[in-house]
Design an enzyme around this catalytic site. Structure first.
Site, PDB file in Angstrom:
ATOM      1  N   PRO A  74       0.786  -1.224   0.000  1.00  0.00           N
ATOM      2  CA  PRO A  74       0.000   0.000   0.000  1.00  0.00           C
ATOM      3  C   PRO A  74       0.824   1.282   0.000  1.00  0.00           C
ATOM      4  CG  PRO A  74      -0.154  -1.136   2.108  1.00  0.00           C
ATOM      5  CD  PRO A  74       0.508  -2.080   1.161  1.00  0.00           C
ATOM      6  N   ASN A  75       0.348   2.216  -0.788  1.00  0.00           N
ATOM      7  CA  ASN A  75       0.868   3.582  -0.909  1.00  0.00           C
ATOM      8  C   ASN A  75       2.178   3.669  -1.684  1.00  0.00           C
ATOM      9  OD1 ASN A  75      -1.258   4.923   0.587  1.00  0.00           O
ATOM     10  ND2 ASN A  75      -0.418   3.894   2.382  1.00  0.00           N
ATOM     11  N   ARG A 104       5.642  11.889  -3.092  1.00  0.00           N
ATOM     12  CA  ARG A 104       5.410  12.446  -1.754  1.00  0.00           C
ATOM     13  C   ARG A 104       6.533  11.985  -0.825  1.00  0.00           C
ATOM     14  NH1 ARG A 104      -0.355  11.729  -1.944  1.00  0.00           N
ATOM     15  NH2 ARG A 104      -0.931  12.763  -3.890  1.00  0.00           N
ATOM     16  N   TYR A 116      11.508   8.575   1.588  1.00  0.00           N
ATOM     17  CA  TYR A 116      11.504   7.460   0.641  1.00  0.00           C
ATOM     18  C   TYR A 116      12.300   7.710  -0.640  1.00  0.00           C
ATOM     19  CZ  TYR A 116       7.820   5.823   3.742  1.00  0.00           C
ATOM     20  OH  TYR A 116       7.122   5.413   4.844  1.00  0.00           O
ATOM     21  N   ASN A 153       8.077  -5.770  -0.665  1.00  0.00           N
ATOM     22  CA  ASN A 153       7.932  -4.597   0.201  1.00  0.00           C
ATOM     23  C   ASN A 153       6.442  -4.472   0.486  1.00  0.00           C
ATOM     24  OD1 ASN A 153       7.792  -2.235   1.571  1.00  0.00           O
ATOM     25  ND2 ASN A 153       9.020  -1.033   0.125  1.00  0.00           N
ATOM     26  N   ALA A 160       2.970  -0.888   4.871  1.00  0.00           N
ATOM     27  CA  ALA A 160       2.479  -0.921   6.255  1.00  0.00           C
ATOM     28  C   ALA A 160       1.956  -2.303   6.650  1.00  0.00           C
ATOM     29  CB  ALA A 160       1.387   0.130   6.431  1.00  0.00           C
ATOM     30  N   GLU A 173      12.340  -9.831   2.238  1.00  0.00           N
ATOM     31  CA  GLU A 173      11.662  -8.603   2.686  1.00  0.00           C
ATOM     32  C   GLU A 173      12.538  -7.402   2.306  1.00  0.00           C
ATOM     33  OE1 GLU A 173      11.755  -8.029   6.941  1.00  0.00           O
ATOM     34  OE2 GLU A 173       9.885  -6.871   6.902  1.00  0.00           O
ATOM     35  N   HIS A 209      12.768  -3.015   2.317  1.00  0.00           N
ATOM     36  CA  HIS A 209      12.241  -1.695   2.706  1.00  0.00           C
ATOM     37  C   HIS A 209      13.168  -0.597   2.220  1.00  0.00           C
ATOM     38  CE1 HIS A 209       9.139  -3.404   5.142  1.00  0.00           C
ATOM     39  NE2 HIS A 209      10.029  -4.193   5.715  1.00  0.00           N
ATOM     40  N   ARG A 224      12.663   4.241  12.988  1.00  0.00           N
ATOM     41  CA  ARG A 224      11.433   5.028  12.918  1.00  0.00           C
ATOM     42  C   ARG A 224      10.521   4.717  14.125  1.00  0.00           C
ATOM     43  NH1 ARG A 224       9.147   4.648   7.021  1.00  0.00           N
ATOM     44  NH2 ARG A 224       8.028   6.467   7.794  1.00  0.00           N
TER      45      ARG A 224
END
Ligand code: CA2
Length: 144
Positions: free
Chosen positions: A11-12, A19, A24, A76, A79, A100, A102, A109
């Site tokens: 997601p996103n 953004r 990122y 990835n 969330a 995995e 990221h 974070r």
């Protein structure tokens, strides 16, 4: 036929490069796909890159990676990394190795990002190197 590496994005991540570049980076998902395809060609691999904002699509694609005998999955999960028992179970249910990935380092974070249900099932994790995390994961996948 070259072996295929599935690259699944949650997601996103469709907003990547548009953004929050301070977290990122400025590369878009299409830029990352291009980088991966260039390197995959050198490694005699093919890339199948996808993005969805829906958890079930990611589960279905993990099953599809196994059905198609993909060499590996770079995941990835965004969330869902921190919440999804369904993804944890799906990773465990396939023999295809799942790496995995990221962009950021979740451990630097918020505390809610410190637990990864994906990482607890994945073969390994690469995080914190921006778009380079994907390339490093591809290098690892090629050597499995
Ligand atoms: O660092 C990563 O790759 C993450 O998987 C990114 C997720 C986050 O929830 C994870 O904790 C770590 C968020 C992806 C959202 O992507 C955006 C991209 C650009 C703008 C806004 C969100």
């Amino acid at each position: 036929m070259p072996d295929t590496i599935f690259v699944l994005n949650g997601p996103n991540l469709n907003l990547l490069g548009l953004r929050e570049p301070e977290i990122y980076g400025t590369d878009t998902l299409d830029d990352i796909a291009g980088m991966l395809e260039d390197r995959a060609r050198e490694l005699d691999l093919a890339i199948d890159m996808r993005q969805s904002n829906h958890e079930g699509h990611l589960v279905d694609w993990l099953h599809e990676a196994q059905a198609r005998q993909a060499k590996a999955v770079l995941l990835n999960a965004g969330a869902y990394t921190h919440t999804s028992v369904a993804l944890h179970d799906a990773i465990k249910s396939v023999v295809t190795p799942v790496i995995e990935v990221h962009l950021s380092n979740p451990h630097r974070r918020e505390s809610f990002r410190h637990r990864s249900l994906v990482g607890q099932a994945a073969r390994g994790t690469i995080a914190g190197f921006g778009a380079l995390s994907y390339l490093l994961a591809l290098e690892a996948a090629a050597r499995l």
